[in-house]
Scaffold this active site. Structure first.
Site, PDB file in Angstrom:
ATOM      1  N   GLN A  83      37.366  26.286  27.090  1.00  0.00           N
ATOM      2  CA  GLN A  83      36.573  26.785  28.202  1.00  0.00           C
ATOM      3  C   GLN A  83      37.384  26.905  29.487  1.00  0.00           C
ATOM      4  OE1 GLN A  83      33.215  24.089  28.434  1.00  0.00           O
ATOM      5  NE2 GLN A  83      32.681  24.424  26.293  1.00  0.00           N
ATOM      6  N   HIS A 147      34.548  21.574  29.195  1.00  0.00           N
ATOM      7  CA  HIS A 147      33.868  21.082  30.383  1.00  0.00           C
ATOM      8  C   HIS A 147      34.774  20.916  31.606  1.00  0.00           C
ATOM      9  CE1 HIS A 147      30.900  19.108  27.291  1.00  0.00           C
ATOM     10  NE2 HIS A 147      30.986  20.422  27.190  1.00  0.00           N
ATOM     11  N   GLU A 241      20.001  21.381  32.243  1.00  0.00           N
ATOM     12  CA  GLU A 241      19.286  20.841  33.391  1.00  0.00           C
ATOM     13  C   GLU A 241      19.512  21.644  34.665  1.00  0.00           C
ATOM     14  OE1 GLU A 241      19.669  16.106  32.090  1.00  0.00           O
ATOM     15  OE2 GLU A 241      20.478  16.792  34.019  1.00  0.00           O
ATOM     16  N   TYR A 251      23.089  11.103  38.099  1.00  0.00           N
ATOM     17  CA  TYR A 251      22.215  11.929  37.279  1.00  0.00           C
ATOM     18  C   TYR A 251      22.237  11.532  35.802  1.00  0.00           C
ATOM     19  CZ  TYR A 251      21.422  14.276  41.561  1.00  0.00           C
ATOM     20  OH  TYR A 251      21.029  14.510  42.856  1.00  0.00           O
TER      21      TYR A 251
END
Length: 367
Positions: A83, A147, A241, A251
């Site tokens: 990614q 990520h 989310e 979170y």
């Protein structure tokens, strides 16, 4: 009460308070600005109206009246890894005076093999980036391809917020304030750290961190009504989310979430945890949530101050109707349009979509 019923009850209570009814939105379509950019990731505009577009493969293009330039020179070396690659681009709010552009990318420099997310600022002279300066480099490097995060946004006070995902090592990075990854950061435009950042005086904490407990924030936007930072982040199998990233908040990832591991086994310990924030909206199953943008344009008065959300696996554009700091309803605006990587409102007031394999499209009412 389980979480799905809780969200339903919340929506009903808000509708009762506001007297709102389900709004009927017009049909939308898109026109193609250019299909010549293979993997568009970020978009920014110059004062003359030209658009700069990053391609995750490591190239930066200038788009003028639908014509795409040759790749611009002076782009930093990137580690195209899963990614990772050349990611977001933002123009400084005072670009007309100072000429600063900001880019995020998977940077092979730094400690260890592989790469991690860096933020660079540079200036555009002709068809070349000059005056390159890395103002934040995440540590440690990793060969993992997951990520990188990399989304950026400036707020009205000129602070730069950006995201770095957990880099596929969630139990090591995310809840540890001394390690990069799984966090949203706030810095000054020159890379220095504001004195009122929440962890500045915490021993061993990274002072640029704004909030933590995030998995892979792939969208970030400023709510024009409240000035707060909203972000979207990928869950695993389920649990994408929307969060409001507030100073010092946790979170919950990887201990709290609504998805399961890719092998089908449980991952997060629970959907709630002490001292850990709940998302204001989530999807289960996932739509592979990506870029987000609040609409503030006369071209779309019916969408004003609501949030547009791009979806990768979901191949759609979603509208979230927003009331203060809550989402009250989700509506698909476009479906089957390809993997929507980014959503941006241009200076002309139109909404632009970066679609993997499809280039840059502009959102228009169907009529």
């Amino acid at each position: 009460m389980n979480s799905k019923k809780w969200f339903s009850a919340l929506s009903l209570s808000i509708l009762a308070v506001t007297g709102a009814e389900a709004q009927q939105f017009p049909s939308y379509t898109t026109d193609v600005v250019t299909d010549a950019i293979e993997m568009p990731w970020g978009m920014a505009w110059l004062p003359d109206g030209d658009m700069l577009v990053t391609d995750r493969n490591g190239e930066l293009y200038r788009v003028s009246d639908g014509e795409v330039s040759e790749p611009l020179a002076g782009v930093p070396e990137v580690h195209v890894n899963g990614q990772g690659g050349l990611l977001d681009i933002e123009a400084h709010p005072d670009y007309a005076s100072n000429g600063w552009l900001y880019l995020t990318f998977s940077d092979p420099e730094g400690n260890g093999e592989g790469s991690n997310t860096s933020v660079m600022r540079a200036k555009l002279n002709g068809n070349r980036l000059t005056d390159q300066e890395v103002i934040y480099r995440a540590m440690e490097n990793s060969n993992r391809g997951q990520h990188y995060g990399g989304r950026m946004v400036f707020d009205a006070d000129g602070y730069l917020y950006f995201s770095i995902g957990d880099r596929g090592d969630h139990f090591t990075n995310v809840q540890n304030l001394s390690r990069d990854g799984g966090k949203i950061y706030r810095i000054m435009d020159d890379g220095s750290v504001p004195e009122d950042n929440p962890f500045v005086h915490i021993p061993d904490a990274i002072p640029a961190v704004w909030s933590y407990g995030h998995r892979n924030p792939q969208g970030i936007a400023i709510n024009p009504e409240t000035g707060e930072v909203w972000n979207s982040e990928h869950g695993p199998r389920g649990g994408d989310e929307i969060n409001i990233a507030r100073a010092a908040n946790n979170y919950g990832w990887p201990y709290v979430g609504y998805g399961i591991n890719y092998n089908g086994e449980p991952l997060a310990e629970d959907s709630h945890g002490a001292g850990m924030e709940q998302p204001i909206w989530y999807w289960n199953p996932s739509i592979a949530i990506a870029g987000i943008e609040f609409v503030d344009s006369d071209h779309y008065p019916e969408l004003s101050n609501n949030l547009l959300v791009g979806a990768l696996a979901g191949t759609r554009l979603v509208l979230l109707e927003v009331w203060e700091d809550r989402v009250i309803r989700s509506t698909d605006i476009l479906t089957g349009i390809g993997r929507v990587r980014e959503v941006e409102q241009g200076p002309d007031g139109y909404i632009y979509l970066a679609i993997e394999g499809g280039g840059i499209h502009r959102l228009l009412p169907a009529e």
